[in-house]
Design a protein around this motif. Structure first.
Motif, PDB file in Angstrom:
ATOM      1  N   GLY A  92      -9.212  -1.132   1.894  1.00  0.00           N
ATOM      2  CA  GLY A  92      -8.423  -1.391   3.101  1.00  0.00           C
ATOM      3  C   GLY A  92      -8.057  -0.164   3.905  1.00  0.00           C
ATOM      4  O   GLY A  92      -7.339  -0.273   4.904  1.00  0.00           O
ATOM      5  N   GLY A 129      -5.187   2.417   0.412  1.00  0.00           N
ATOM      6  CA  GLY A 129      -5.297   1.028   0.832  1.00  0.00           C
ATOM      7  C   GLY A 129      -4.878   0.888   2.274  1.00  0.00           C
ATOM      8  O   GLY A 129      -4.934   1.852   3.048  1.00  0.00           O
ATOM      9  N   ALA A 130      -4.435  -0.310   2.645  1.00  0.00           N
ATOM     10  CA  ALA A 130      -3.974  -0.542   4.014  1.00  0.00           C
ATOM     11  C   ALA A 130      -2.895   0.484   4.343  1.00  0.00           C
ATOM     12  O   ALA A 130      -2.035   0.783   3.520  1.00  0.00           O
TER      13      ALA A 130
END
Length: 155
Positions: free
Chosen positions: A40, A15-16
């Motif tokens: 992300g 993800g991020a």
């Protein structure tokens, strides 16, 4: 294939703040990049050849959308790099070594998804080469091997 990649990514902290390094070839490379980006993750594309040549050699397949998907990744990627010049022989093996080195700079024990039937392959630079360079046994928790053989039988 996409569903199997999603299942793997669901099990990992993608993800991020995550960077996904990929060679961006048609098939699993593009699918993993798209799915990670949707979660992300930043994309770092490591191309074995300049983009137009790479698209022609490793992405284009008549009557498919792989080329369009590849071009989209070029636009979305945080970084697009081309393998520095070196010996002409083994460009894909050199790219595997480069990607593993870059991944280890980010994490000494990187995650990896490979679509592989477990066979040695017919040339240097294939999936077997990448797995060998990672140095993980096939049951390592940070290596997921998706065997394409059952997928091919269903279609």
């Amino acid at each position: 294939m996409t569903e199997r990649v999603r299942e793997v990514l669901d099990d990992w902290p993608i993800g991020a703040g995550t960077t996904v390094i990929t060679g961006a070839a048609r098939g699993a490379d593009i699918i993993v990049a798209e799915q990670a980006y949707a979660r992300g993750a930043a994309l770092r594309l490591c191309l074995a050849l300049p983009p137009e040549e790479f698209e022609r050699v490793s992405v284009h397949l008549p009557e498919t959308v792989w080329a369009a998907r590849f071009r989209r990744l070029l636009r979305l990627a945080l970084q697009v790099e081309v393998l520095p010049p070196g010996p002409d022989e083994g460009v894909f093996a050199r790219t595997n070594a480069w990607m593993v080195e870059l991944a280890r700079e980010l994490d000494p024990d990187p995650y990896a998804i490979v679509v592989w039937d477990g066979q040695a392959g017919d040339r240097p630079g294939g999936t077997a080469d990448l797995v060998a360079r990672l140095g993980y046994p096939t049951d390592h928790p940070r290596l997921r091997v998706i065997d394409p053989t059952p997928i091919r039988r269903r279609h």
